[in-house]
Design a protein around this motif. Structure first.
Motif, mmCIF file in Angstrom:
data_model
loop_
_atom_site.group_PDB
_atom_site.id
_atom_site.type_symbol
_atom_site.label_atom_id
_atom_site.label_comp_id
_atom_site.label_asym_id
_atom_site.label_seq_id
_atom_site.Cartn_x
_atom_site.Cartn_y
_atom_site.Cartn_z
ATOM 1 N N ALA A 18 0.824 -1.211 0.000
ATOM 2 C CA ALA A 18 0.000 0.000 0.000
ATOM 3 C C ALA A 18 0.858 1.262 0.000
ATOM 4 O O ALA A 18 1.892 1.332 0.664
ATOM 5 C CB ALA A 18 -0.910 0.008 1.216
ATOM 6 N N GLY A 19 0.411 2.264 -0.794
ATOM 7 C CA GLY A 19 1.106 3.554 -0.820
ATOM 8 C C GLY A 19 0.092 4.682 -0.731
ATOM 9 O O GLY A 19 -1.119 4.455 -0.824
ATOM 10 N N ILE A 20 0.581 5.885 -0.529
ATOM 11 C CA ILE A 20 -0.349 6.991 -0.272
ATOM 12 C C ILE A 20 -0.291 8.091 -1.326
ATOM 13 O O ILE A 20 -0.775 9.189 -1.114
ATOM 14 C CB ILE A 20 -0.090 7.626 1.115
ATOM 15 C CG1 ILE A 20 1.384 8.027 1.237
ATOM 16 C CG2 ILE A 20 -0.496 6.689 2.228
ATOM 17 C CD1 ILE A 20 1.635 8.925 2.423
ATOM 18 N N MET A 21 0.300 7.797 -2.492
ATOM 19 C CA MET A 21 0.366 8.826 -3.530
ATOM 20 C C MET A 21 -1.026 9.363 -3.862
ATOM 21 O O MET A 21 -1.208 10.573 -4.046
ATOM 22 C CB MET A 21 1.024 8.250 -4.796
ATOM 23 C CG MET A 21 1.521 9.308 -5.738
ATOM 24 S SD MET A 21 2.726 10.346 -4.866
ATOM 25 C CE MET A 21 2.688 11.808 -5.822
ATOM 26 N N PHE B 114 -5.543 7.513 -9.293
ATOM 27 C CA PHE B 114 -5.159 8.857 -8.844
ATOM 28 C C PHE B 114 -6.166 9.879 -9.360
ATOM 29 O O PHE B 114 -6.617 9.760 -10.494
ATOM 30 C CB PHE B 114 -3.769 9.225 -9.403
ATOM 31 C CG PHE B 114 -2.645 8.448 -8.780
ATOM 32 C CD1 PHE B 114 -2.822 7.754 -7.588
ATOM 33 C CD2 PHE B 114 -1.402 8.417 -9.396
ATOM 34 C CE1 PHE B 114 -1.784 7.040 -7.021
ATOM 35 C CE2 PHE B 114 -0.353 7.705 -8.832
ATOM 36 C CZ PHE B 114 -0.541 7.010 -7.655
ATOM 37 N N PRO B 115 -6.475 10.897 -8.557
ATOM 38 C CA PRO B 115 -7.328 11.976 -9.060
ATOM 39 C C PRO B 115 -6.532 12.834 -10.046
ATOM 40 O O PRO B 115 -5.339 13.068 -9.849
ATOM 41 C CB PRO B 115 -7.701 12.762 -7.812
ATOM 42 C CG PRO B 115 -6.602 12.502 -6.850
ATOM 43 C CD PRO B 115 -6.080 11.120 -7.158
ATOM 44 N N GLY B 116 -7.214 13.303 -11.118
ATOM 45 C CA GLY B 116 -6.477 14.099 -12.114
ATOM 46 C C GLY B 116 -7.196 15.385 -12.460
ATOM 47 O O GLY B 116 -6.760 16.129 -13.338
ATOM 48 N N GLY B 117 -8.307 15.659 -11.798
ATOM 49 C CA GLY B 117 -9.046 16.871 -12.148
ATOM 50 C C GLY B 117 -10.083 17.193 -11.102
ATOM 51 O O GLY B 117 -10.261 16.450 -10.134
ATOM 52 N N LEU B 118 -10.789 18.319 -11.300
ATOM 53 C CA LEU B 118 -11.739 18.799 -10.305
ATOM 54 C C LEU B 118 -12.930 17.861 -10.135
ATOM 55 O O LEU B 118 -13.564 17.843 -9.094
ATOM 56 C CB LEU B 118 -12.252 20.190 -10.692
ATOM 57 C CG LEU B 118 -11.217 21.307 -10.680
ATOM 58 C CD1 LEU B 118 -11.864 22.627 -11.057
ATOM 59 C CD2 LEU B 118 -10.562 21.401 -9.311
#
Lengths: 294, 277
Positions: free
Chosen positions: A69-72, A233-237
């Protein structure tokens, strides 16, 4: 003369000195209490989490497997949320502070507005979560995305920012603006060229401190329904996201299922603390660098 | 920008016009105050003030603390309005226009009437930026023109030689007396007709005070100066006419020599001989 003798002979000097030392010890112990709690807390977290922090932990995606597990994702989520919070709070917060402090007339209406802003600063953060859920997630139909989370946190810290920006503007000495008005400058010219430049260091310090509060908030995000396990990963609003405090929260809850999750939570706390520490240092550096003498 | 330059041209023309006139005819009235009353909320601070102030003269206003002299001078450029709850009746004609009229543009008035304050209050900027502030807010952007104005104003305030090598240093590095002359230079940079001075030397040492007084005597060749002072000797040294105020009223207004050597009113005599105040 009798009175004066009493002053020198029956003055209970020893008792008074003793009383002074007792009070001093009480105040010292109060300070010590806070310090000890802080040290225990940090030591425990460090002890538990520091060995889990490595490059993989920082850069990897979330996983149910504690070793992988990672937190990026959570870091990026926090960054994206801040990208919403910062401009919204700065523009609306500083704007309101300028209006209230420099344009509006002193009177009942202004005191009423100011009193309510101070009260808003004390409203529990979970209430803002409910507001965000009703307005941004459901009414405006954004869903539990970056924009909704960011706007909710922005609302949460706005009152704090307005109050601190007002104080910063009020602290600019009146003789500076007088000099400017005295030369035929308009109010806006005076604000733009004299008052704002003098107030900006304290405004920035105040904003950074209120932003650190927004970064650490968990309660409003849980109400918005931020997911527990989010791989992309989130990449936008308009992407769904998770944030560092959310990750800590879920890992702590699930530690009863997988024991290592507690260590992951501790490691994440260290990362969050580091970010907050850096932000606060930036605030102090800005304050020291731009502080002006009057 | 064009507005600002137009104004300047007008001012220069009218200045030339009157200097020629001065030799032959009487000096023009710059400020004509009629039945001025002023209240800070309920507090009646100025009572039925009637005064005429003439151009290219130094008019000193003296009186004990709280007599309304600072309030009056701040009314002349309407700075008094920065205090909430101020109301006025009566009129103050500045070159024929009632400045208490709502239609009067205060920004325009304050570019024609400069002000120097009690405490030196330079901006926390460089010496150059301090002096260039006025011209800049009135739309002058050309570097060469600004350079000219800055030099001319600093020379006008008798401080050019002291600061010409450090124009880009912060004005806060200067001594109190130098700061006050920077403030005078800053005021000259907008080419006003009148300079209002509110106890400009009360925060300064005797030598700096002397320099400012000499400067005031020079400035009156070109400007009309109205100065509030706590210091009677100062009023006697530099002014042409003196106003003595007490409890918000004008007690006596006459030629300075006459007011100090032969006061008409008993209260004036008591004050200037040091029996109170």
């Amino acid at each position: 003369m009798e009175n004066l003798e009493a002053l020198h002979e029956n003055n209970k000097m020893d008792a008074r000195v003793r009383k002074n030392s007792i009070w001093k010890s009480i105040f010292f112990l109060s300070t010590l209490f806070g310090l000890v709690v802080l040290v225990v807390l940090i030591a425990r977290v460090l002890f538990q989490g520091v060995s889990w922090i490595d490059l993989d932990f920082i850069t990897a995606r979330l996983s149910t497997n504690a070793d992988r597990a990672g937190i990026m994702g959570a870091i990026l989520g926090t960054v994206w949320v801040m990208l919403v919070v910062i401009p919204v709070t700065l523009i609306i917060g500083v704007g309101s502070a300028i209006y209230l402090e420099l344009y509006s007339k002193k009177g009942i209406i202004r005191s009423f507005i100011e009193m309510n802003i101070s009260n808003l600063a004390g409203v529990p953060s979970i209430v803002y979560g409910l507001l965000g859920l009703t307005v941004f997630v459901r009414l405006m139909d954004f869903g539990n995305v970056v924009l909704a989370g960011g706007l909710t946190l922005a609302l949460l810290v706005l009152p704090i920012l307005i109050v601190s920006a007002q104080e910063a503007l009020r602290a600019v000495p009146g003789h500076l603006s007088e000099a400017s008005y005295g030369m035929g400058a308009t109010k806006w010219q005076t604000i733009r060229r004299i008052i704002l430049p003098a107030a900006i260091p304290s405004i920035l310090t105040g904003s950074i401190l209120s932003l650190s509060r927004a970064i650490g908030e968990t309660a409003p995000l849980t109400v918005l329904g931020i997911p527990a396990l989010l791989i992309p990963f989130p990449g936008g609003l308009f992407d769904t996201f998770t944030a560092l405090p959310m990750q800590i929260y879920y890992w702590t809850i699930d530690a009863s299922l997988v024991a290592e999750y507690a260590n992951l939570a501790a490691a994440t706390i260290i990362v969050l603390l580091l970010i907050l520490f850096i932000l606060n240092s930036v605030a102090i550096i800005i304050r020291n660098k731009f502080q002006q003498r009057y | 920008m064009s507005m600002a330059t137009d104004n300047k041209v007008q001012i220069e023309v009218s200045n030339n016009h009157t200097t020629t006139e001065n030799n032959t005819t009487q000096k023009r009235v710059v400020y004509d105050t009629k039945n001025l009353n002023l209240w800070y909320s309920e507090n009646h601070a100025l009572k039925d003030i009637n005064l005429e102030m003439k151009e290219n003269e130094v008019t000193a206003i003296i009186g004990p603390s709280g007599c309304g002299k600072s309030t009056y001078i701040k009314t002349l450029n309407r700075m008094v309005e920065l205090v909430p709850g101020v109301s006025t009746t009566g009129s103050i004609a500045y070159k024929g226009n009632n400045i208490l009229d709502k239609a009067m543009n205060v920004e325009d008035l304050r570019t024609r009437v400069g002000m120097v304050f009690q405490k030196p209050n330079p901006f926390p900027k460089s010496i150059y930026e301090n002096v260039a502030y006025g011209p800049k807010i009135h739309g002058i952007k050309k570097k060469a023109l600004l350079d000219d104005i800055v030099e001319k104003s600093l020379r006008g305030a008798a401080i050019w030689d002291e600061v010409k090598d450090r124009l880009n240093e912060n004005a806060y590095g200067l001594s109190g007396g130098q700061q006050q002359r920077i403030c005078i230079a800053r005021c000259l940079a907008i080419e006003p007709d009148v300079i209002l001075m509110d106890e400009p030397t009360s925060a300064l040492d005797p030598i700096s005070t002397l320099k400012i007084e000499e400067l005031i005597k020079e400035l009156k060749q070109k400007y009309t100066i109205i100065i509030v002072t706590h210091n009677m000797q100062q009023a006697a040294r530099i002014s042409d006419r003196t106003v003595f105020m007490l409890n918000g009223e004008v007690v006596e207004f006459s030629e300075t020599d006459q007011l100090f050597s032969n006061p008409k009113d008993k209260r004036t005599e008591d004050y200037i001989t040091g029996r109170f105040g």
